[in-house]
Design an enzyme around this catalytic site. Structure first.
Site, PDB file in Angstrom:
ATOM      1  N   TYR A 139       0.865  -1.171   0.000  1.00 13.77           N
ATOM      2  CA  TYR A 139       0.000   0.000   0.000  1.00 13.77           C
ATOM      3  C   TYR A 139       0.906   1.227   0.000  1.00 13.77           C
ATOM      4  CZ  TYR A 139      -4.504  -2.305   0.375  1.00 13.77           C
ATOM      5  OH  TYR A 139      -5.634  -3.033   0.109  1.00 13.77           O
ATOM      6  N   LYS A 192       4.824 -13.825  -1.739  1.00 17.41           N
ATOM      7  CA  LYS A 192       4.835 -14.142  -3.174  1.00 17.41           C
ATOM      8  C   LYS A 192       6.306 -14.173  -3.603  1.00 17.41           C
ATOM      9  CE  LYS A 192       2.938 -14.828  -7.239  1.00 17.41           C
ATOM     10  NZ  LYS A 192       2.419 -16.179  -7.569  1.00 17.41           N
ATOM     11  N   ASP A 225      -1.400 -16.361  -3.996  1.00 16.21           N
ATOM     12  CA  ASP A 225      -2.413 -16.907  -4.915  1.00 16.21           C
ATOM     13  C   ASP A 225      -2.841 -18.312  -4.497  1.00 16.21           C
ATOM     14  OD1 ASP A 225       0.194 -17.535  -5.538  1.00 16.21           O
ATOM     15  OD2 ASP A 225      -0.021 -17.367  -7.708  1.00 16.21           O
ATOM     16  N   ASP A 249      -5.131  -7.364   3.589  1.00 14.95           N
ATOM     17  CA  ASP A 249      -6.411  -6.687   3.400  1.00 14.95           C
ATOM     18  C   ASP A 249      -7.324  -7.551   2.534  1.00 14.95           C
ATOM     19  OD1 ASP A 249      -8.232  -4.679   3.682  1.00 14.95           O
ATOM     20  OD2 ASP A 249      -7.363  -3.371   2.161  1.00 14.95           O
ATOM     21  N   ASP A 253     -10.801 -10.082   3.711  1.00 16.85           N
ATOM     22  CA  ASP A 253     -12.167 -10.008   3.169  1.00 16.85           C
ATOM     23  C   ASP A 253     -12.636 -11.412   2.780  1.00 16.85           C
ATOM     24  OD1 ASP A 253     -12.350  -7.257   3.417  1.00 16.85           O
ATOM     25  OD2 ASP A 253     -13.083  -6.945   1.370  1.00 16.85           O
TER      26      ASP A 253
END
Ligand code: ATP
Length: 362
Positions: A139, A192, A225, A249, A253
């Site tokens: 971010y 990742k 992923d 984040d 969700d």
């Protein structure tokens, strides 16, 4: 008698936008009931401006008056904000929760995803916690002293930067491992590192180093992923998940929805000195003002804040109040009083009243 017996805790209330003015007052009512039941002096609440109303009155979505007041409080309840709908220049600025997290160095965003019996879970029994690093990562708007960390050298080229540091990774890793020792002793590191080799590779490696200090905790790691697939397929295999800001984040969700609904996904943002209760979801403008929002995420975030304060002030009555909120919310849902997102018909205010009644009857 302990030294905390007569202490009055002072908490901020920031309603925010959208469903904020519905779910935050719900949480204030529920905290008041739980605090009374646990024998703690009434909370001294302080309402502070934030969001659209603050733009109108102070020309800032997070005015100085709010930031100054927060520094003086024991903690606060932050409602969601609809910053995507703010007019310019506010829309392009660091948003209210980012501003507050940055101002107070709230580096740990702890986001549980726990299914309720009968609570619409995609995977029954889901009970995991995401420890999201909150101050850097991908971010870009968190990564600069001034400005947003994104730039457009031409109208057709946009650039952002991501930052991972050893220091920030170490402290969130410690938060995750300490949390795991109070739960089921398992931490999953999400990264990742096959593509973002240096940045998320550093994150993974530092987490692995910290893991050596917690030999009783089992550790594994997955690419972000692959992790989405594992979460959907076998959410029950996970206990604590530690990851960088943006992955956390997004993953939270997904985890919230797997556990039943975004409307039940709580979180607390903390440093070693400050803490803020904040639902994981956004301001849900599509359902705002209709008394249909699910207040559970905000209610349980407030309970998490009480629990954090209990540790900070060595005041077990606050942990007791937090447990009373958790138990009353579960009892209310299991008893069949549910908002629409959980398949019920209860309004936000009717659900709140039922939780208050359950606390008072316990
Ligand atoms: P943000 O970017 O601010 O996190 P978002 O784009 O992720 O926001 P939300 O505001 O979280 O979006 O809403 C996503 C969906 O979830 C919407 O359909 C919304 O109505 C629903 N939702 C979110 N919170 C609740 C809640 N407390 N109760 C019921 N439904 C909710």
């Amino acid at each position: 008698m302990t030294t905390t017996d007569h202490r009055t805790y002072r908490l901020g209330v920031l309603h925010g936008d959208g469903i904020g003015p519905e779910i935050v007052p719900s949480s204030v009512k529920i905290v008041d009931a739980a605090i009374a039941a646990a024998g703690v002096s009434p909370i001294e609440w302080r309402e502070l401006p934030l969001g659209f109303s603050a733009i109108d009155e102070y020309g800032s979505h997070t005015p100085e008056i709010t930031l100054k007041a927060l520094d003086d409080l024991d903690g606060w309840l932050l409602g969601p904000h609809d910053s995507a709908a703010y007019p310019e220049p506010y829309k392009s600025q660091l948003n209210p929760s980012g501003t507050i997290r940055k101002q107070f160095g709230l580096y740990a965003n702890i986001r549980p995803a726990k299914a309720f019996p009968g609570g619409n879970a995609v995977v029954d029994g889901t009970d995991l916690v995401i420890a999201r690093e909150n101050t850097e990562g991908f971010y870009a708007d968190r990564n600069t002293y001034r400005g947003t960390g994104e730039m457009m050298p031409t109208a057709d080229v946009a650039i952002m930067h991501g930052i991972i540091t050893r220091a920030a990774t170490e402290r969130i890793a410690h938060s995750a491992f300490q949390l795991a020792t109070r739960r089921r002793n398992k931490v999953t590191i999400v990264h990742k590192a096959n593509v973002l080799k240096m940045t998320t590779g550093l994150f993974r490696d530092v987490c692995r180093e910290v893991a050596e200090q917690y030999p009783q905790v089992e550790v594994d790691d997955f690419h972000i992923d692959a992790m989405t697939v594992h979460l959907v397929r076998r959410a029950n295999d996970f206990d604590v998940i530690v990851t960088e800001n943006m992955f956390g984040d997004i993953l939270s969700d997904l985890a919230g929805e797997i556990a039943g609904s975004l409307g039940i996904a709580p979180s607390v943002n903390s440093s070693d000195t400050h803490a803020m209760a904040q639902a994981s979801h956004g301001s849900a403008p599509d359902i705002a003002g209709r008394d249909v929002a699910n207040p559970i995420a905000m209610n349980l975030s407030s309970a998490m804040l009480l629990d954090w304060l209990s540790g900070k002030h060595d005041d077990p009555r606050l942990a007791d109040a937090a447990r009373r909120i958790d138990a009353a919310v579960t009892e209310t849902v299991v008893g069949g009083t549910r908002t629409r997102d959980l398949g019920g018909t209860a309004s936000c205010s009717a659900f709140t009243d039922a939780v208050v009644a359950a606390i008072q009857a316990a």
